[in-house]
Enzyme design. Sequence first.
Site, short mmCIF file in Angstrom:
data_model
loop_
_atom_site.label_atom_id
_atom_site.label_comp_id
_atom_site.label_asym_id
_atom_site.label_seq_id
_atom_site.Cartn_x
_atom_site.Cartn_y
_atom_site.Cartn_z
CB CYS A 58 41.33 22.06 103.66
SG CYS A 58 41.92 21.63 105.31
CB CYS B 292 47.24 16.03 106.02
SG CYS B 292 47.03 16.68 104.34
CD GLU C 259 45.37 23.16 104.36
OE1 GLU C 259 46.37 22.66 104.91
OE2 GLU C 259 44.82 22.61 103.39
CG HIS D 7 39.74 22.16 111.11
ND1 HIS D 7 40.04 22.59 109.84
CD2 HIS D 7 40.42 21.00 111.29
CE1 HIS D 7 40.85 21.70 109.25
NE2 HIS D 7 41.09 20.74 110.11
N GLY E 204 39.47 20.09 106.74
CA GLY E 204 38.61 21.29 106.79
C GLY E 204 37.20 20.98 106.33
#
Length: 278
Positions: A221, A77, A212, A163, A224
């Site tokens: 994100c 994260c 997400e 992703h 992301g």
Amino acid sequence: MKLQFTKMHGLGNDFIVINAINQPASLTFLDPATIRRLADRHFGIGFDQLLIVEQAREGGDFRYRIFNADGGEVEQCGNGARCFARFVRDYNLTDKNTIRVETARGIITPTIENNGEVSVNMGVPQFEPAEIPFQAAQRMPVYPLQIGDKTIEISAVSIGNPHAVQIIPDIDLAPVTTEGPKIEAHPLFPERVNAGFMQIIDRAHIRLRVFERGTGETLACGTGACAAVVCGILRGLLDTTVQVAMHGGNLQIRWDGKDKPVWMTGPAITVFEGTIDL
Ligand SMILES: N[C@H](CCC[C@H](N)C(=O)O)C(=O)O
């Protein structure tokens, strides 16, 4: 058990951070159902992810664990990594500026900058389908993906977590809430996937929305943003340093290409401290 937590966010992607070093018993209480209950924005505390600070095990300074709002543990994260660094410094768990943080997919190194922002070496992005994981026959810059009766075009990458990134002409019109869940749960992603919707403004600026995995659309994100930029660079559409504008604010991402790590820089904010009876 009375659980102490700190509420934090990175550009509105919000977390509770739990110091399991001085609350080791917390780990026995934090099962998926309890995490889902704590994540609930009406009946619980409310957060996108729960972050845990643990003793290091493999030569780093700390171990970093991440749980989505649906209770599932995940590998990485990015916004959380910046908050993790801010947390261990502010609570005097370290006096280092650059911290070696063990994650499920290797060591990342956040650095607290003089202006209070945090830069993180997020490691080397992985594009081989097996690394993502993504069930594709071979690595390609873009892949067709069947979503209902529509075929979309995605790029796929792992920033430690998976992703799938689409280029969209205008993300304000992007079908994030309808298409996001279908991409997240697509059978070609056996561990599900984070779905990015990227609008390219120019070679140094993009806009991004992310549905997400395990959480839904968030205001920002971090992984992301890294994923969108490296996919855009690989497709020859972006330069090495890109500003990523998301609903919650902007991140700066830099990637010098093949086999190099991707860097993310942005804020990390502490909102409040609290306790809750588990
Ligand atoms: N939902 C992600 C984890 C959180 C990533 C995001 N909050 C970030 O800042 O990178 C996943 O399931 O892989």
